[in-house]
Scaffold this motif. Structure first.
Motif, PDB file in Angstrom:
ATOM      1  N   ILE A 162      13.972  -6.136 -12.451  1.00 10.92           N
ATOM      2  CA  ILE A 162      12.683  -6.101 -13.129  1.00 10.92           C
ATOM      3  C   ILE A 162      11.728  -5.258 -12.293  1.00 10.92           C
ATOM      4  CG2 ILE A 162      12.997  -8.343 -14.240  1.00 10.92           C
ATOM      5  CD1 ILE A 162      11.028  -9.528 -12.236  1.00 10.92           C
ATOM      6  N   SER A 163      10.851  -4.567 -12.973  1.00  8.54           N
ATOM      7  CA  SER A 163       9.765  -3.840 -12.317  1.00  8.54           C
ATOM      8  C   SER A 163       8.479  -4.580 -12.648  1.00  8.54           C
ATOM      9  CB  SER A 163       9.676  -2.405 -12.840  1.00  8.54           C
ATOM     10  OG  SER A 163      10.864  -1.716 -12.580  1.00  8.54           O
ATOM     11  N   PHE A 164       7.677  -4.845 -11.634  1.00 13.03           N
ATOM     12  CA  PHE A 164       6.468  -5.629 -11.858  1.00 13.03           C
ATOM     13  C   PHE A 164       5.327  -5.146 -10.978  1.00 13.03           C
ATOM     14  CE2 PHE A 164       8.629  -7.656  -8.360  1.00 13.03           C
ATOM     15  CZ  PHE A 164       7.611  -8.056  -7.500  1.00 13.03           C
ATOM     16  N   LEU A 165       4.131  -5.459 -11.409  1.00 10.85           N
ATOM     17  CA  LEU A 165       2.916  -5.219 -10.639  1.00 10.85           C
ATOM     18  C   LEU A 165       2.266  -6.556 -10.337  1.00 10.85           C
ATOM     19  CD1 LEU A 165       1.210  -2.301 -12.585  1.00 10.85           C
ATOM     20  CD2 LEU A 165       2.000  -2.218 -10.231  1.00 10.85           C
ATOM     21  N   ALA A 166       1.946  -6.794  -9.088  1.00 10.31           N
ATOM     22  CA  ALA A 166       1.159  -7.964  -8.707  1.00 10.31           C
ATOM     23  C   ALA A 166      -0.266  -7.465  -8.469  1.00 10.31           C
ATOM     24  CB  ALA A 166       1.724  -8.607  -7.451  1.00 10.31           C
ATOM     25  N   VAL A 167      -1.195  -7.941  -9.276  1.00  9.58           N
ATOM     26  CA  VAL A 167      -2.574  -7.434  -9.230  1.00  9.58           C
ATOM     27  C   VAL A 167      -3.501  -8.551  -8.741  1.00  9.58           C
ATOM     28  CG1 VAL A 167      -4.417  -6.328 -10.540  1.00  9.58           C
ATOM     29  CG2 VAL A 167      -2.032  -5.884 -11.144  1.00  9.58           C
ATOM     30  N   PRO A 168      -3.846  -8.542  -7.438  1.00  5.51           N
ATOM     31  CA  PRO A 168      -4.699  -9.601  -6.895  1.00  5.51           C
ATOM     32  C   PRO A 168      -6.042  -9.732  -7.617  1.00  5.51           C
ATOM     33  CG  PRO A 168      -3.688  -8.375  -5.108  1.00  5.51           C
ATOM     34  CD  PRO A 168      -3.374  -7.639  -6.380  1.00  5.51           C
ATOM     35  N   ARG A 169      -6.614  -8.628  -8.036  1.00  2.87           N
ATOM     36  CA  ARG A 169      -7.913  -8.662  -8.714  1.00  2.87           C
ATOM     37  C   ARG A 169      -7.851  -9.466 -10.019  1.00  2.87           C
ATOM     38  NH1 ARG A 169      -9.669  -2.924 -10.344  1.00  2.87           N
ATOM     39  NH2 ARG A 169      -7.785  -3.254 -11.507  1.00  2.87           N
ATOM     40  N   HIS A 170      -6.714  -9.407 -10.698  1.00  4.01           N
ATOM     41  CA  HIS A 170      -6.526 -10.154 -11.952  1.00  4.01           C
ATOM     42  C   HIS A 170      -5.857 -11.506 -11.728  1.00  4.01           C
ATOM     43  CE1 HIS A 170      -6.367  -6.139 -14.396  1.00  4.01           C
ATOM     44  NE2 HIS A 170      -7.548  -6.348 -13.834  1.00  4.01           N
ATOM     45  N   GLU A 171      -5.360 -11.731 -10.515  1.00  7.57           N
ATOM     46  CA  GLU A 171      -4.561 -12.909 -10.194  1.00  7.57           C
ATOM     47  C   GLU A 171      -3.422 -13.063 -11.206  1.00  7.57           C
ATOM     48  OE1 GLU A 171      -7.150 -16.303  -9.752  1.00  7.57           O
ATOM     49  OE2 GLU A 171      -7.660 -15.685  -7.714  1.00  7.57           O
ATOM     50  N   CYS A 172      -2.693 -11.958 -11.370  1.00  8.05           N
ATOM     51  CA  CYS A 172      -1.641 -11.915 -12.381  1.00  8.05           C
ATOM     52  C   CYS A 172      -0.494 -11.022 -11.914  1.00  8.05           C
ATOM     53  CB  CYS A 172      -2.213 -11.392 -13.697  1.00  8.05           C
ATOM     54  SG  CYS A 172      -1.090 -11.569 -15.090  1.00  8.05           S
ATOM     55  N   VAL A 173       0.716 -11.406 -12.300  1.00 10.34           N
ATOM     56  CA  VAL A 173       1.901 -10.579 -12.111  1.00 10.34           C
ATOM     57  C   VAL A 173       2.267 -10.042 -13.491  1.00 10.34           C
ATOM     58  CG1 VAL A 173       4.351 -10.586 -11.515  1.00 10.34           C
ATOM     59  CG2 VAL A 173       2.727 -11.897 -10.133  1.00 10.34           C
ATOM     60  N   TYR A 174       2.373  -8.716 -13.593  1.00  3.93           N
ATOM     61  CA  TYR A 174       2.713  -8.082 -14.856  1.00  3.93           C
ATOM     62  C   TYR A 174       4.138  -7.564 -14.811  1.00  3.93           C
ATOM     63  CZ  TYR A 174      -2.293  -8.136 -15.728  1.00  3.93           C
ATOM     64  OH  TYR A 174      -3.585  -8.535 -15.910  1.00  3.93           O
ATOM     65  N   VAL A 175       4.975  -8.043 -15.705  1.00  2.00           N
ATOM     66  CA  VAL A 175       6.343  -7.531 -15.834  1.00  2.00           C
ATOM     67  C   VAL A 175       6.257  -6.269 -16.684  1.00  2.00           C
ATOM     68  CG1 VAL A 175       8.661  -7.993 -16.690  1.00  2.00           C
ATOM     69  CG2 VAL A 175       7.338  -9.846 -15.638  1.00  2.00           C
ATOM     70  N   CYS A 176       6.609  -5.136 -16.086  1.00  2.85           N
ATOM     71  CA  CYS A 176       6.418  -3.841 -16.736  1.00  2.85           C
ATOM     72  C   CYS A 176       7.694  -3.264 -17.331  1.00  2.85           C
ATOM     73  CB  CYS A 176       5.858  -2.830 -15.738  1.00  2.85           C
ATOM     74  SG  CYS A 176       4.280  -3.341 -15.039  1.00  2.85           S
TER      75      CYS A 176
END
Length: 86
Positions: A66-80
Motif C-alpha cells: 500500500i502507498s499512504f500519506l500520514a498527514v499530521p496537520r489533518h491527523e489522518c492517514v490517507y491510503v493512496c
C-alpha cells in the motif's frame, strides 16, 4: 491510542476496485494500525532514509503493497494506492 483516523484518497471505490475482499480487509486493518501510531506513521515503511511523504508498506507477506500519506496537520492517514500482485 490516538485521535487519528484514516481514509482512502481519492475514494474507496477507485482504490479497491477489483481487489479481492480479503485484500481490502487487510488494507483497512493496516490503515487502522497506521492511524493508531499517530505522528509516528510518518516513519513507517519505505523509504527508510527519511520521514514523511508518500510511504509504502508491504501487504500480505510481500504479495503487494500500500502507498499512504500520514498527514499530521489533518491527523489522518490517507491510503493512496494498493498494488496487488496476487
Amino acid at each position: 491510542m490516538t485521535d487519528w483516523s484514516w481514509d482512502y484518497n481519492p475514494s474507496a471505490e477507485y482504490i479497491t476496485d477489483g481487489l479481492p475482499p480479503g485484500v481490502v480487509a487487510e488494507v483497512e486493518r493496516l490503515a487502522t494500525e497506521l492511524a493508531a501510531l499517530g505522528r509516528d506513521a510518518v516513519k513507517v515503511g519505505r523509504p527508510l532514509d527519511r520521514e514523511g511523504g508518500l510511504r509504502e508498506f508491504d501487504l500480505l507477506g510481500g504479495r503487494g503493497f500500500i502507498s499512504f500519506l500520514a498527514v499530521p496537520r489533518h491527523e489522518c492517514v490517507y491510503v493512496c494506492n494498493v498494488t496487488w500482485y496476487g
